[in-house]
Design a protein around this motif. Structure first.
Motif, mmCIF file in Angstrom:
data_model
loop_
_atom_site.group_PDB
_atom_site.id
_atom_site.type_symbol
_atom_site.label_atom_id
_atom_site.label_comp_id
_atom_site.label_asym_id
_atom_site.label_seq_id
_atom_site.Cartn_x
_atom_site.Cartn_y
_atom_site.Cartn_z
ATOM 1 N N LEU A 1 0.831 -1.203 0.000
ATOM 2 C CA LEU A 1 0.000 0.000 0.000
ATOM 3 C C LEU A 1 0.863 1.249 0.000
ATOM 4 C CD1 LEU A 1 -3.074 0.528 0.159
ATOM 5 C CD2 LEU A 1 -2.784 0.773 2.622
ATOM 6 N N THR A 2 0.560 2.178 -0.891
ATOM 7 C CA THR A 2 1.234 3.472 -0.936
ATOM 8 C C THR A 2 0.200 4.548 -0.628
ATOM 9 O OG1 THR A 2 2.867 2.746 -2.565
ATOM 10 C CG2 THR A 2 2.471 5.117 -2.412
ATOM 11 N N ARG A 3 0.537 5.429 0.277
ATOM 12 C CA ARG A 3 -0.352 6.539 0.635
ATOM 13 C C ARG A 3 -0.015 7.755 -0.220
ATOM 14 N NH1 ARG A 3 -3.506 4.016 3.916
ATOM 15 N NH2 ARG A 3 -2.713 3.130 5.838
ATOM 16 N N VAL A 4 -1.040 8.392 -0.749
ATOM 17 C CA VAL A 4 -0.881 9.660 -1.442
ATOM 18 C C VAL A 4 -1.307 10.733 -0.457
ATOM 19 C CG1 VAL A 4 -1.605 11.117 -3.377
ATOM 20 C CG2 VAL A 4 -1.358 8.634 -3.703
ATOM 21 N N LEU A 5 -0.383 11.653 -0.175
ATOM 22 C CA LEU A 5 -0.628 12.739 0.767
ATOM 23 C C LEU A 5 -0.604 14.055 0.007
ATOM 24 C CD1 LEU A 5 1.890 11.549 3.491
ATOM 25 C CD2 LEU A 5 -0.539 11.022 3.359
ATOM 26 N N THR A 6 -1.385 15.022 0.466
ATOM 27 C CA THR A 6 -1.466 16.319 -0.205
ATOM 28 C C THR A 6 -1.402 17.437 0.812
ATOM 29 O OG1 THR A 6 -2.846 15.364 -1.944
ATOM 30 C CG2 THR A 6 -2.889 17.764 -1.720
#
Length: 158
Positions: A146-151
């Motif tokens: 799992l890769t988290r996309v953060l903004t």
């Protein structure tokens, strides 16, 4: 040893350190691939001004790598950084991430900056959360990881 040979050796050593490379892209790669990456950075990225990339130095030594670039994966600009274990825990990661975000907002005129982080990389997730990044979505990789996309968005001024 020439200046660029020293830089190449230092960057390759950073990327070959499994404690660092385990969190980069698809993980550790052969030394020849890291050498080829270094050469592409100088012959293509710098030469053609494709995106902003920096060597991170402390006390005259290369201790990291940083960049901000447009990527399709986040449909925007993503910050990327890697630091050697010898500087972990000293605040340099926070300083570097803030500088990358500031460059994105102030120099590039962006309204949002993104980061992709392996869900297991709790140190980077904690660091980015501390400086205002918020979870946007998850990506399930081909291997099931799992890769988290953060903004982080530019604050709206009233």
């Amino acid at each position: 040893m020439g200046k660029w040979t020293f830089c190449e050796a230092a960057l390759v050593a950073l990327f070959q350190d499994r404690r660092v490379s385990r969190w980069m892209g698809d993980g550790p790669v052969a030394e020849a691939e890291d050498r080829a990456l270094f050469r592409r950075i100088f012959s293509k990225v710098y030469a053609e001004d494709l995106f902003d990339v920096w060597a991170v130095r402390r006390g005259g030594l290369l201790v990291g790598h940083a960049e901000i670039k447009r990527t399709e994966e986040v449909d925007g600009h993503e910050i990327v950084y890697a630091l050697g274990p010898e500087v972990w825990g000293g605040g340099l990661g926070t300083e570097l991430a803030e500088a990358l975000v500031g460059h994105g907002f102030e120099s590039l005129g962006l309204t949002a900056v993104h980061a992709t982080v392996a869900a297991a990389n709790t140190a980077s997730l904690r660091l980015l959360g501390k400086i205002g990044f918020e979870h946007a979505r998850d990506i399930v990789e081909d291997d099931g990881a799992l890769t988290r996309v953060l903004t982080r968005r530019l604050p709206v001024r009233s």
